[in-house]
Design a protein around this motif. Sequence first.
Motif: not given
Length: 344
Positions: A328-341
Amino acid sequence: MPTNVTPEYKKAEEAYRKAREPRERLECLKQMLSTIPKHKGTEHLQADIKSRIKELTEELAGPKKGGRRGGPTLAIRPEGAAQVALLGPPNSGKSALHLRLTGSRAVSGPGPFITQYPEPGMLPYEDVAFQLLDLPSMAAEHSPPWIASALQASDAALLVVDLGDPDCVERVQFILDELAVRKIRLVPDWPGLRDGHAAVPPPDPEDPFRRDLPTLLLANKADLLDDPAEVAVLEELLGVDFPSLEVSALTGQGLGELAPWLFRALGVVRVYTKAPGKEPERDRPFTVRRGDTVLDVARLVHKDIAESFRFARTWGRGVFDGQQVGAEHLVNDGDVVELHAARA
């Protein structure tokens, strides 16, 4: 909404409201039909669902050989940061604007009703692009009934007008009325222009098929305008309050403002993904909306990743580099995200 609907129906209806892909909307409609309670109170809604399933199935099937129906498909798959439809009366310069903005194959000319089918084109902005969808002109003498269906996938509309047309008010009023009959309302409210993270106005609980499209009024042929106040006069006569831009397909006046305006008004958020131990993919951002979450990004990357999501690491505004965050973390323009499943 009919009373005593099942949780399954509510879930399917919510998915339909959010769906933009034609095939995804068709699957949602089928799920709605299979889960809606079958009683007298839902008869009209059942009929509406069946009608939309038929229309969307035919559109996705494309041209019909040897039959009456022919021509290109009317269901245009959304691409880019958003799908924005161009609407307008005949000879408003809609197709000329589309051609100038996107370099598309749209045919423009002095005669009315030249555009017969949806014509997509891409309007670039920095490292993303908006899909502009040129639709046929609408007028009392000719208004394709399928336009409302084509608008179901759109995120917003550009209402193109020629203020030099003496019949401009009547022509625009026809468009507003015709779309309203088909459950499409053109509204001035744009999500990115609301203060803070204001909630989106709730959908009509009695009608899941009503669409409210944020609308920007494009006053074309601005190079010929004698009085800039004509835009305000038009809106006062129509009883509307759309944001507006004065543009010219001929000279290019105001066209450079459109893409950044759409980016801001739609609340577009670019998110860059990375694999563990690798650099971010800076040339391929995923686009969501202001107020969306890490999980929304995961859904765009891959359905399986979203379903088995565990956590993400993020770099950007309001976090320290590599901070672990939840779905539920809100993302902002320009964010970098590393997804873990979770591993299968």
